[in-house]
Write a protein that holds these residues in place. Structure first.
Motif, PDB file in Angstrom:
ATOM      1  N   LEU A 186      36.985  21.532 -34.861  1.00  0.00           N
ATOM      2  CA  LEU A 186      35.950  22.396 -35.455  1.00  0.00           C
ATOM      3  C   LEU A 186      34.623  21.659 -35.585  1.00  0.00           C
ATOM      4  N   LEU A 187      34.673  20.404 -36.026  1.00  0.00           N
ATOM      5  CA  LEU A 187      33.441  19.622 -36.157  1.00  0.00           C
ATOM      6  C   LEU A 187      32.779  19.408 -34.802  1.00  0.00           C
ATOM      7  N   ALA A 188      33.574  19.050 -33.805  1.00  0.00           N
ATOM      8  CA  ALA A 188      33.020  18.807 -32.476  1.00  0.00           C
ATOM      9  C   ALA A 188      32.375  20.056 -31.907  1.00  0.00           C
ATOM     10  N   GLY A 189      33.029  21.219 -32.115  1.00  0.00           N
ATOM     11  CA  GLY A 189      32.483  22.464 -31.594  1.00  0.00           C
ATOM     12  C   GLY A 189      31.227  22.925 -32.293  1.00  0.00           C
ATOM     13  N   SER A 190      31.008  22.452 -33.510  1.00  0.00           N
ATOM     14  CA  SER A 190      29.828  22.876 -34.272  1.00  0.00           C
ATOM     15  C   SER A 190      28.601  22.033 -33.986  1.00  0.00           C
ATOM     16  N   LEU A 191      28.775  20.913 -33.283  1.00  0.00           N
ATOM     17  CA  LEU A 191      27.662  20.001 -33.046  1.00  0.00           C
ATOM     18  C   LEU A 191      26.910  20.375 -31.770  1.00  0.00           C
ATOM     19  N   SER A 192      25.595  20.370 -31.866  1.00  0.00           N
ATOM     20  CA  SER A 192      24.747  20.613 -30.701  1.00  0.00           C
ATOM     21  C   SER A 192      24.656  19.328 -29.868  1.00  0.00           C
ATOM     22  N   PRO A 193      24.229  19.424 -28.605  1.00  0.00           N
ATOM     23  CA  PRO A 193      24.151  18.225 -27.764  1.00  0.00           C
ATOM     24  C   PRO A 193      23.290  17.119 -28.353  1.00  0.00           C
ATOM     25  N   TRP A 194      22.158  17.469 -28.964  1.00  0.00           N
ATOM     26  CA  TRP A 194      21.294  16.411 -29.495  1.00  0.00           C
ATOM     27  C   TRP A 194      21.950  15.707 -30.674  1.00  0.00           C
ATOM     28  N   ARG A 195      22.779  16.412 -31.453  1.00  0.00           N
ATOM     29  CA  ARG A 195      23.486  15.758 -32.546  1.00  0.00           C
ATOM     30  C   ARG A 195      24.577  14.821 -32.021  1.00  0.00           C
ATOM     31  N   LEU A 196      25.201  15.207 -30.929  1.00  0.00           N
ATOM     32  CA  LEU A 196      26.175  14.321 -30.309  1.00  0.00           C
ATOM     33  C   LEU A 196      25.509  13.053 -29.775  1.00  0.00           C
ATOM     34  N   ILE A 197      24.301  13.211 -29.222  1.00  0.00           N
ATOM     35  CA  ILE A 197      23.553  12.041 -28.737  1.00  0.00           C
ATOM     36  C   ILE A 197      23.189  11.132 -29.896  1.00  0.00           C
ATOM     37  N   VAL A 198      22.718  11.731 -30.994  1.00  0.00           N
ATOM     38  CA  VAL A 198      22.386  10.938 -32.181  1.00  0.00           C
ATOM     39  C   VAL A 198      23.625  10.208 -32.696  1.00  0.00           C
ATOM     40  N   ALA A 199      24.769  10.888 -32.688  1.00  0.00           N
ATOM     41  CA  ALA A 199      26.014  10.260 -33.148  1.00  0.00           C
ATOM     42  C   ALA A 199      26.385   9.065 -32.269  1.00  0.00           C
ATOM     43  N   THR A 200      26.170   9.199 -30.969  1.00  0.00           N
ATOM     44  CA  THR A 200      26.449   8.090 -30.047  1.00  0.00           C
ATOM     45  C   THR A 200      25.556   6.889 -30.358  1.00  0.00           C
ATOM     46  N   ILE A 201      24.255   7.150 -30.477  1.00  0.00           N
ATOM     47  CA  ILE A 201      23.304   6.066 -30.750  1.00  0.00           C
ATOM     48  C   ILE A 201      23.612   5.410 -32.090  1.00  0.00           C
ATOM     49  N   ALA A 202      23.909   6.250 -33.096  1.00  0.00           N
ATOM     50  CA  ALA A 202      24.177   5.717 -34.428  1.00  0.00           C
ATOM     51  C   ALA A 202      25.437   4.859 -34.444  1.00  0.00           C
ATOM     52  N   SER A 203      26.490   5.304 -33.768  1.00  0.00           N
ATOM     53  CA  SER A 203      27.742   4.542 -33.774  1.00  0.00           C
ATOM     54  C   SER A 203      27.580   3.196 -33.081  1.00  0.00           C
ATOM     55  N   ILE A 204      26.897   3.184 -31.946  1.00  0.00           N
ATOM     56  CA  ILE A 204      26.676   1.914 -31.234  1.00  0.00           C
ATOM     57  C   ILE A 204      25.788   1.000 -32.053  1.00  0.00           C
ATOM     58  N   SER A 205      24.744   1.548 -32.666  1.00  0.00           N
ATOM     59  CA  SER A 205      23.821   0.741 -33.473  1.00  0.00           C
ATOM     60  C   SER A 205      24.527   0.121 -34.669  1.00  0.00           C
ATOM     61  N   LEU A 206      25.406   0.885 -35.322  1.00  0.00           N
ATOM     62  CA  LEU A 206      26.131   0.361 -36.481  1.00  0.00           C
ATOM     63  C   LEU A 206      27.033  -0.805 -36.087  1.00  0.00           C
ATOM     64  N   VAL A 207      27.716  -0.693 -34.962  1.00  0.00           N
ATOM     65  CA  VAL A 207      28.591  -1.773 -34.533  1.00  0.00           C
ATOM     66  C   VAL A 207      27.786  -3.010 -34.152  1.00  0.00           C
ATOM     67  N   VAL A 208      26.667  -2.811 -33.456  1.00  0.00           N
ATOM     68  CA  VAL A 208      25.803  -3.943 -33.096  1.00  0.00           C
ATOM     69  C   VAL A 208      25.303  -4.640 -34.358  1.00  0.00           C
ATOM     70  N   ALA A 209      24.845  -3.870 -35.333  1.00  0.00           N
ATOM     71  CA  ALA A 209      24.362  -4.449 -36.582  1.00  0.00           C
ATOM     72  C   ALA A 209      25.469  -5.225 -37.294  1.00  0.00           C
ATOM     73  N   TRP A 210      26.667  -4.656 -37.291  1.00  0.00           N
ATOM     74  CA  TRP A 210      27.788  -5.338 -37.933  1.00  0.00           C
ATOM     75  C   TRP A 210      28.104  -6.668 -37.251  1.00  0.00           C
ATOM     76  N   LEU A 211      28.086  -6.696 -35.923  1.00  0.00           N
ATOM     77  CA  LEU A 211      28.353  -7.930 -35.195  1.00  0.00           C
ATOM     78  C   LEU A 211      27.291  -8.993 -35.467  1.00  0.00           C
ATOM     79  N   VAL A 212      26.038  -8.567 -35.525  1.00  0.00           N
ATOM     80  CA  VAL A 212      24.950  -9.513 -35.798  1.00  0.00           C
ATOM     81  C   VAL A 212      25.104 -10.120 -37.189  1.00  0.00           C
ATOM     82  N   ILE A 213      25.410  -9.265 -38.175  1.00  0.00           N
ATOM     83  CA  ILE A 213      25.543  -9.749 -39.556  1.00  0.00           C
ATOM     84  C   ILE A 213      26.805 -10.590 -39.716  1.00  0.00           C
ATOM     85  N   ASP A 214      27.929 -10.079 -39.222  1.00  0.00           N
ATOM     86  CA  ASP A 214      29.194 -10.779 -39.392  1.00  0.00           C
ATOM     87  C   ASP A 214      29.219 -12.111 -38.645  1.00  0.00           C
ATOM     88  N   GLY A 215      28.596 -12.146 -37.466  1.00  0.00           N
ATOM     89  CA  GLY A 215      28.576 -13.372 -36.687  1.00  0.00           C
ATOM     90  C   GLY A 215      27.392 -14.265 -36.954  1.00  0.00           C
TER      91      GLY A 215
END
Length: 332
Positions: A186-215
């Motif tokens: 239901l959540l996936a079907g409710s998201l527009s393409p631009w929100r899916l793109i934002v989710a992709t960018i946000a998820s990758i950015s969060l992991v990169v930030a975590w690696l920089v801080i943790d390492g």
């Protein structure tokens, strides 16, 4: 019998040494010139990424110890000209028959062929063998963007994938469970393409930030000078780009695995009847996209690193500090 010119290639460990070994068969540009007797030594010689004179001095010491006529250092570290601040491709001391070559300044793509041409030009020039039509003059400077591309490729961002094996396993497990969850559909079907793109960018950015801080990969200037700040910006940019590429590769792999799993176990018609909606196989692509973003964050942030060395290898500053520590240990 013609006496050969003894050429020493002093290479930093890892990639520079691998490239140096491919140059052991270099020959003069003309058959009627003295042959080159090339010897390769693998050892960290660059004491500071900005101090090219220190590197040249260390090369001169090795030339005396090994009785080399010409010595060239191959390093993966960047150098800057002290006068105008431009990045150096190579620096030579013709009187001492010494030169240092910054491999990332070659641009990364086709580095082996470029390195072969550059070393041949340096040796030929210092040996007095440069002739018109045999070799092209070697430029002394390179652009910042060319250097940055070379640094990122030298970091080999694809090697982050094995270093994140435990995180990927956790993300795949999270994705496999989420794929068959009706709420996720239901959540996936409710998201527009631009929100899916934002989710992709946000998820990758969060992991990169975590690696920089943790390492602890964020480089800070040694002092308040302009050169120190510029060096830190270059290091941090190469680290962020390297991590982003590496995490994107992991994200793409996660998406493809989730998609294959969804196509194998799910029937859109059955799920559509359960959710009282019209669903088709095209919806599985959207579902896998959303699940990949959610699983990237949940899996990567919820587990430790499989290999911290693989992450730290993405930071030039860390490799330089390790190099200095090894040299300091050797001298004690």
């Amino acid at each position: 019998m013609t006496k050969g010119i003894r050429v020493g290639l002093l290479a930093d460990p890892a990639a520079p040494t691998e490239i140096a070994r491919l140059l052991s068969d270099l020959e003069p540009p003309s058959e009627d010139r003295e042959p080159w007797d090339i010897e390769i030594v693998s050892e960290p010689f660059a004491m500071d990424c900005e101090d090219v004179e220190t590197a040249l001095a260390r090369l001169r010491d090795h030339a005396r110890q090994h009785e080399w006529d010409i010595v060239i250092g191959l390093t993966e570290l960047p150098f800057r000209d002290e006068d105008d601040g431009r990045y150096l491709l190579a620096e030579t001391d013709p009187r001492q028959q010494t030169a240092v070559l910054s491999l990332p300044a070659l641009g990364g793509f086709g580095m082996r062929a470029r390195a072969r041409h550059a070393v041949r030009a340096l040796v030929s020039g210092m040996a007095g063998n440069a002739q018109a039509g045999h070799s092209e003059p070697l430029p002394r400077f390179t652009s910042r963007w060319r250097l940055l591309v070379g640094m990122v490729l030298a970091n080999r961002p694809w090697l982050l994938v094995p270093g994140l094996k435990s995180a990927l396993v956790a993300a795949l497990t999270t994705g496999a469970v989420a794929t068959i969850n009706s709420t996720v559909w239901l959540l996936a079907g409710s998201l527009s393409p631009w929100r899916l793109i934002v989710a992709t960018i946000a998820s990758i950015s969060l992991v990169v930030a975590w690696l920089v801080i943790d390492g602890a990969l964020w480089d800070r200037p040694d002092d308040g000078s302009r050169d120190a700040r510029e060096r830190s910006r270059l290091y941090n940019t190469s680290t962020l780009v390297t991590l982003t590429i590496g995490i994107f590769i992991c994200y793409l792999a996660l998406y493809l695995v989730n998609l294959a799993w969804a196509l194998f176990v799910l029937d859109p018609a059955v799920m559509g009847g359960y959710l009282h909606a019209t669903l088709g196989y095209g919806d599985l692509f959207v579902l896998s996209w959303f699940v990949a973003s959610a699983a990237t964050v949940g899996g990567a942030l919820g587990t430790g690193l499989e290999s911290e060395e693989a992450i730290r290898a993405a930071a030039y500053s860390k490799r330089e500090k390790e190099r200095r520590n090894r040299l300091a240990h050797e001298r004690t």
